[in-house]
Scaffold this active site. Structure first.
Site, short mmCIF file in Angstrom:
data_model
loop_
_atom_site.label_atom_id
_atom_site.label_comp_id
_atom_site.label_asym_id
_atom_site.label_seq_id
_atom_site.Cartn_x
_atom_site.Cartn_y
_atom_site.Cartn_z
N TYR B 113 0.82 -1.21 0.00
CA TYR B 113 0.00 0.00 0.00
C TYR B 113 0.85 1.25 0.00
O TYR B 113 0.47 2.28 -0.57
CB TYR B 113 -0.93 0.00 1.21
CG TYR B 113 -2.20 -0.75 0.95
CD1 TYR B 113 -3.09 -0.30 -0.02
CD2 TYR B 113 -2.52 -1.91 1.64
CE1 TYR B 113 -4.25 -0.99 -0.30
CE2 TYR B 113 -3.69 -2.61 1.38
CZ TYR B 113 -4.55 -2.15 0.41
OH TYR B 113 -5.69 -2.81 0.14
N GLU B 211 1.51 -30.98 10.22
CA GLU B 211 1.25 -30.17 9.02
C GLU B 211 0.24 -29.05 9.27
O GLU B 211 0.47 -27.90 8.91
CB GLU B 211 0.77 -31.08 7.88
CG GLU B 211 0.60 -30.33 6.56
CD GLU B 211 0.36 -31.27 5.40
OE1 GLU B 211 0.77 -32.43 5.49
OE2 GLU B 211 -0.23 -30.82 4.40
N ASP B 263 0.89 -35.33 5.97
CA ASP B 263 0.00 -36.19 5.18
C ASP B 263 0.81 -37.09 4.27
O ASP B 263 1.91 -36.75 3.85
CB ASP B 263 -0.93 -35.33 4.30
CG ASP B 263 -1.99 -34.61 5.13
OD1 ASP B 263 -2.14 -34.98 6.31
OD2 ASP B 263 -2.63 -33.70 4.59
#
Lengths: 725, 383
Positions: B113, B211, B263
């Site tokens: 910004y 995770e 996973d």
């Protein structure tokens, strides 16, 4: 056997009959051919033979009828079998001549009249000046008047030329001309009489010293004979000067006073529509292909459009040639053999055909196993056939091609430049070539970049244009003012300006005008525009059956992508491109009788392709160069845009003087984009001398679209198209 | 200039810069000076940015981390395709300089910004999306070999930790054993100036990294870290730099071994690879982040049979997964490890993947009470 001749040469009636006649009328159909032949001044020696054939055919039919018990006997049928006059035939089948609907009838009538006028002027060696006037007389009736400054027609011939089908000078010779048949104008007159009952009115003057002749003619369709209505079947003479002018006015026709010339006025049932296939388009395209003519055109709304001649020289006169042996069919050969009295075969071959020397003739005879000294009369059908095959097997030089008069690259450029907006023009005239023994020549010209006219308008000019226009809607204003701007592009402009379709241009508020101007400058009108193709045969524009034409087919099968245009597979290339293709030939092979599309002979297609490629290559060079210049310009823009940002960022980091750095970077930017700079300096004039950097070769014209007069059509009434540079 | 989004950081705006900041500021100024001298010499200004592509990283078998090569990309001002990027690079440079000068730091979005504005005279913004700014920031990092923290930039907090450890963060004492259910949010800057460890205050024996937050919640709720005396972290998927740096420091400074529970899919393998060897994009930071000793605890492709899971937990592989798995198998750091090759091959032949949550189908706490403890006890992991 001799019937083959009319069938071949008069492909119009013969093939037409073949298609139309029901099987029962086959005998009548055969009769039709000799009837046609009757019209020709020379006697047709084959007529008797044909009749004999008919008889034998009739016998056969009768025999079968007896054995099977038919509804009618050969005898009863015979009582109904009779002559059909050509005019009767065409009165019934007027679509064959291009009078299928009122709209096309108007175009065909004008076209035939203008073509005749141009042919007459050129043959007489006069620079043609043509006046075309269309006037609406009632809702579906129009009166058309076409006048030329030609040699005029002698009194005796006027009724025959305008009131008898298949009467003319062009049919019996092999020579490049617009008309070929001698049907057109008389058929137009016939159509007019049939639909309105008004006679054809002709004024013709052959010399300032002699009075002009005035005729009112109707065609007697039964007998194919002209019927003169005025002056007790003699027509009237009209004196020169004041008195004559009054007379003319009395008859309700016009006459632009000329020392010599002809004016024909026909009133007919018609419909006037602008756009594709219109009279406007025809005259526009005619002006392009005939830069040596001056054309004054008054449309039904009273608008006058003038096409000034760009060239003050007539095209060279085309020569008449003998047929080439390769182009002769067996039937025609047999007929010619029968016609040739007291000649030996060798004599016959070397005098009746082009490019056959006695030596070649002898060779043909040897191949055909016919004695070279045999008399032509004595040759039977088998010998003729042997000769025919021998001709095809013998090597004969291609026909002389100097009988063809191309428009020429320079005039093509001039013609195109005057009428079509653009910034790049290129033309190529191919060397003459031969198909089936007929010499022909292909010419291609191209105009590129013509659609940007809307972007070159500034505020004042737009105000002026809006003031001048009589268009009722903005769309109409855009389409009619900017040459080459389609309705699609106009719609896009209006959408971008968020203006309504029904708003009148004159009632736009200042704010809306500004929006329109912004939209005109921002909308890329070339987007989605496809190549406009103008097809010509012997300088006559072809306006219908585009898809069936060899020209269109060759254009779509040429790869334009390598020339900088986008093109979908097998489609028309896209972009602001106009292309004109002209085929000049002593005998143009049309696919049908109405002369609307060129037949796809491989020889012709090959020549067209080579011509397209020649202009395409030049276009490719130009487009690429333009892209380069544009890219450099874009680069400059982009750099300029960011330089200030870079300069202020850097000065914030190390406190260096911002403006000083900016100026230094600017100098570097200018050096890096030097190419674009060079172009910028040249703005407002011709972009570049083509020879200096890119060698386009000859016959290329590059103009600045901003200064191109043809790009913007000013005002409702005539503004003459400016002379070429 | 555009509006500024300054966040207060407990760092007094000093006129005198810290030595580290002074060095960074000097590098930034050097960059600007090169533009001036190029312009003086009528030359195109350019910067040589080390290339952050797969082609320019190599695996160092000795250090066991991914390192960046020497290839660079030249970014020129006077090149049509690079002009805008060049301008942005300069904007980021000036933005960072300003932050350093004022002794403040801002988020990546804050800088976006700060630098975003419409270019004078045209309807074009310097930046349109934050992503455009973020890549340029990474460019500047490698260009100056200064990390984000040195440029006074930070990212959003992501990832959390709990465990038997107490340390100070900006002078505040953080006791990770008393973090309730939410845990300590790992900040994006965990440099020694901010986070200070005390070896004496660490009772944990190892780190367990999972995770996702959801799995982490499971472990936290079951007070796994208490029972097993460890630190429990998660990285919301691909761990951000703050988490990786935190793990790296915990591992190296406090000598805690790191175990990962991820996973069983190519993505999980890749996360492990990033923690262990470093990422391609941030190869220049591998040195500070990679943990070559990290261990892969699970899930394994043999777990479907080993834990006797039901068919319903299978998620079949899609084409991208298969492609990705083959790519992962070819990474130099996996290529020479037969166990990893068997692991990946097994997953491909299974043709399904397993999420850590799938173990919940056995029992809600199966993963914390059975699965992980067993693996740790049996020292059954992949390296």
């Amino acid at each position: 056997m001799a019937t083959r001749k009319p069938i071949k040469k008069r492909s119009v009636p013969a093939t037409a009959t073949k298609k139309k006649a029901p099987p029962a009328a086959s005998a009548a159909k055969r009769k039709a051919a000799p009837k046609v032949a009757e019209v020709s001044p020379e006697e047709s020696p084959g007529a008797d033979e044909a009749a004999a054939e008919d008889d034998s055919a009739g016998d056969e039919a009768a025999a079968t009828a007896k054995s099977t018990g038919r509804r009618a006997t050969a005898q009863s049928m015979a009582s109904k079998q009779r002559d059909i006059s050509v005019s009767e035939f065409f009165a019934k089948n007027r679509h064959l001549l291009g009078f299928d609907n009122p709209r096309k009838a108007l175009l065909t009538t004008i076209k035939e009249a203008v073509d005749n006028s141009l042919d007459a002027c050129e043959e007489a060696g006069i620079l043609p000046e043509i006046w075309v006037h269309i006037e609406q007389t009632s809702t579906d009736r129009y009166k058309i008047g076409v006048q030329d400054n030609g040699p005029g027609i002698v009194k005796k011939q006027i009724p025959l030329i305008f009131g008898k089908l298949l009467y003319g000078s062009k049919f019996h010779r092999l020579r490049q001309s617009r008309g070929q048949q001698g049907i057109g104008i008389s058929a137009a007159g016939m159509y007019g009489v049939q639909t309105t009952g008004k006679p054809v009115k002709i004024i013709s003057r052959i010399s300032p010293k002699k009075p002009a002749h005035y005729y009112e003619i109707q065609i007697d369709t039964k007998r194919n004979e002209p019927k003169i209505l005025n002056g007790a079947g003699e027509g009237v003479d009209i004196a020169y000067g004041e008195k004559g002018a009054k007379d003319i006015e009395k008859h309700g026709i016009e006459w632009v006073d000329q020392p010599h010339g002809t004016r024909v006025t026909i009133e007919l049932e018609a419909k006037y529509i602008r756009g594709r296939g219109s009279v406007d388009e025809y005259l526009h395209q005619t002006a392009i292909a005939n830069p040596h003519i001056t054309l004054h055109y008054t449309d039904p709304e009273g608008n006058v459009r003038e096409y000034q001649r760009a060239a003050d020289k007539l095209p060279p006169e085309p020569k008449e040639i003998l047929p080439h042996p390769y182009g002769v069919e067996l039937g025609r050969l047999a007929a010619m053999l029968a016609e040739a009295e007291g000649m030996s075969i060798t004599q016959f071959l070397s005098t009746k055909f082009s490019r056959v020397s006695p030596a070649v003739a002898k060779k043909i005879c040897t191949t055909a196993k016919v004695s070279p000294r045999a008399m032509t009369r004595k040759l039977g059908r088998p010998e003729a056939e042997a000769l025919y095959h021998a001709i095809q097997a013998t090597k004969i030089a291609p026909p002389a091609t100097d009988c063809i008069c191309p428009i020429g690259e320079e005039l093509l450029l001039k013609g195109l430049y005057q009428v079509v907006p653009g910034e790049f023009y290129a033309a190529a005239t191919r060397p003459p070539s031969v198909y089936r023994g007929n010499p022909f020549q292909i010419e291609v010209a191209l105009a590129y970049g013509g659609a940007a006219a809307t972007q070159n308008v500034d505020k004042d000019l737009l105000e002026d244009l809006i003031e001048e226009t009589d268009a009722r809607t903005i769309r109409q204003f855009l389409v009619s003012t900017f040459n080459g701007l389609g309705t699609d592009a106009a719609d896009r402009i209006m959408k971008a300006a968020s203006l309504g379709t029904r708003q009148a241009p004159k009632q736009l508020k200042p704010k809306e005008r500004q929006r329109l101007l912004d939209a005109m400058q921002n909308v890329n009108v070339a987007e989605g525009q496809t190549m406009e193709v103008m097809r010509y045969a012997n300088r006559v524009p072809l306006q219908f059956q585009q898809a069936a034409c060899a020209i269109t087919q060759t254009i779509t099968s040429t790869n334009w992508r390598s020339y900088g245009l986008s093109q979908s597979r097998g489609g028309m290339p896209k972009g602001p491109v106009y292309i004109m293709v002209h085929i000049a030939s002593v005998w143009v092979p049309f696919t049908s009788e109405s002369k609307e599309a060129i037949a796809s002979y491989p020889e012709i297609q090959k020549e067209i392709r080579l011509g397209l490629q020649a202009v395409g290559r030049k276009l490719g060079m130009y487009v690429r160069k333009r892209m380069r210049v544009k890219q450099q310009g874009d680069r400059r823009d982009i750099f300029m845009r960011y330089l200030k940002e870079v300069a202020s960022a850097v000065s914030e980091v190390n406190g260096v003087d911002r403006d000083g750095l900016y100026n230094q970077l600017l100098t570097v930017a200018k050096r890096v984009t030097a190419d674009a700079d060079m172009k910028l300096d040249d703005r407002g004039r011709k972009i570049k001398e083509p020879s200096e950097e890119t060698d386009f070769g000859e016959n290329v014209l590059i103009v600045d679209p901003k200064t191109h007069a043809a790009a913007i059509k000013r005002g409702p009434a005539a503004v003459a198209v400016a002379e070429g540079e | 200039m555009a509006k500024k989004k300054l966040t207060t950081v407990a760092k007094a705006p000093k006129v005198k810069l810290s030595p580290r900041d002074a060095k960074t500021a000097e590098r930034l100024t050097g960059l600007a000076d090169r533009v001036v001298s190029a312009a003086n010499n009528r030359k195109d200004p350019y910067v040589e940015i080390p290339s952050r592509t797969l082609a320019n990283v190599h695996y160092s078998p000795r250090k066991k981390i991914i390192e960046m090569g020497n290839a660079t990309n030249r970014r020129q001002l006077f090149d049509l395709s690079q002009a805008k990027a060049y301008m942005r690079t300069m904007l980021v440079t000036s933005g960072c300089k300003k932050l350093i000068d004022q002794g403040k730091s801002t988020s990546l979005r804050g800088l976006f910004y700060m630098l975003k504005h419409t270019i004078e005279g045209v309807k074009e913004n310097t930046f349109d999306e934050q992503g455009e700014c973020d890549t340029i920031i990474e460019d500047v990092e490698v260009l100056l070999s200064s990390i984000r923290e040195e440029l006074h930039l930070y990212a959003e907090n992501r990832g959390a930790m709990v465990g038997a450890i107490t340390f100070t963060d900006k002078g505040d004492e953080i006791n990770c054993a008393k973090m309730g259910s939410g845990g300590y949010a790992i900040p994006s800057i965990v440099e020694p100036e901010v986070v200070v460890f005390d070896k004496a205050k660490c009772k944990a024996k190892f780190i367990l990294h999972v995770e996702k937050g959801t799995v982490w919640q499971r472990f936290n709720e079951d007070r796994f870290w208490e029972k097993h005396n460890c630190i429990l972290t998660h990285g919301s998927g691909q761990p951000p730099r703050g988490v990786r740096r935190m793990l790296h420091r915990l591992h190296n400074e406090l000598e805690l071994p790191l175990y990962c529970v991820l996973d069983n899919d190519p993505w999980g393998y890749y996360i492990y690879s990033v923690i262990k060897q470093g990422s391609i994009n941030l190869a220049f930071e591998s040195q500070r982040m990679a943990i070559p000793e990290a261990k892969y605890l699970g899930l394994r492709s043999i777990d479907f049979e080993r834990c006797q899971l039901s068919d319903s937990v299978k998620i079949s592989l899609n084409d991208t997964d298969r492609k990705r798995a083959k790519q992962v198998a070819q990474y130099p750091w996996f290529e020479k490890k037969p166990k990893w090759q068997t692991e990946i091959k097994k997953m491909l032949s299974n043709d399904f993947k397993l999420e850590v949550e799938s173990l919940i189908s056995k029992d809600i706490s199966y993963v914390t009470e059975e699965y992980v403890p067993t693996r740790l006890r049996e020292q059954d992991w992949l390296d």
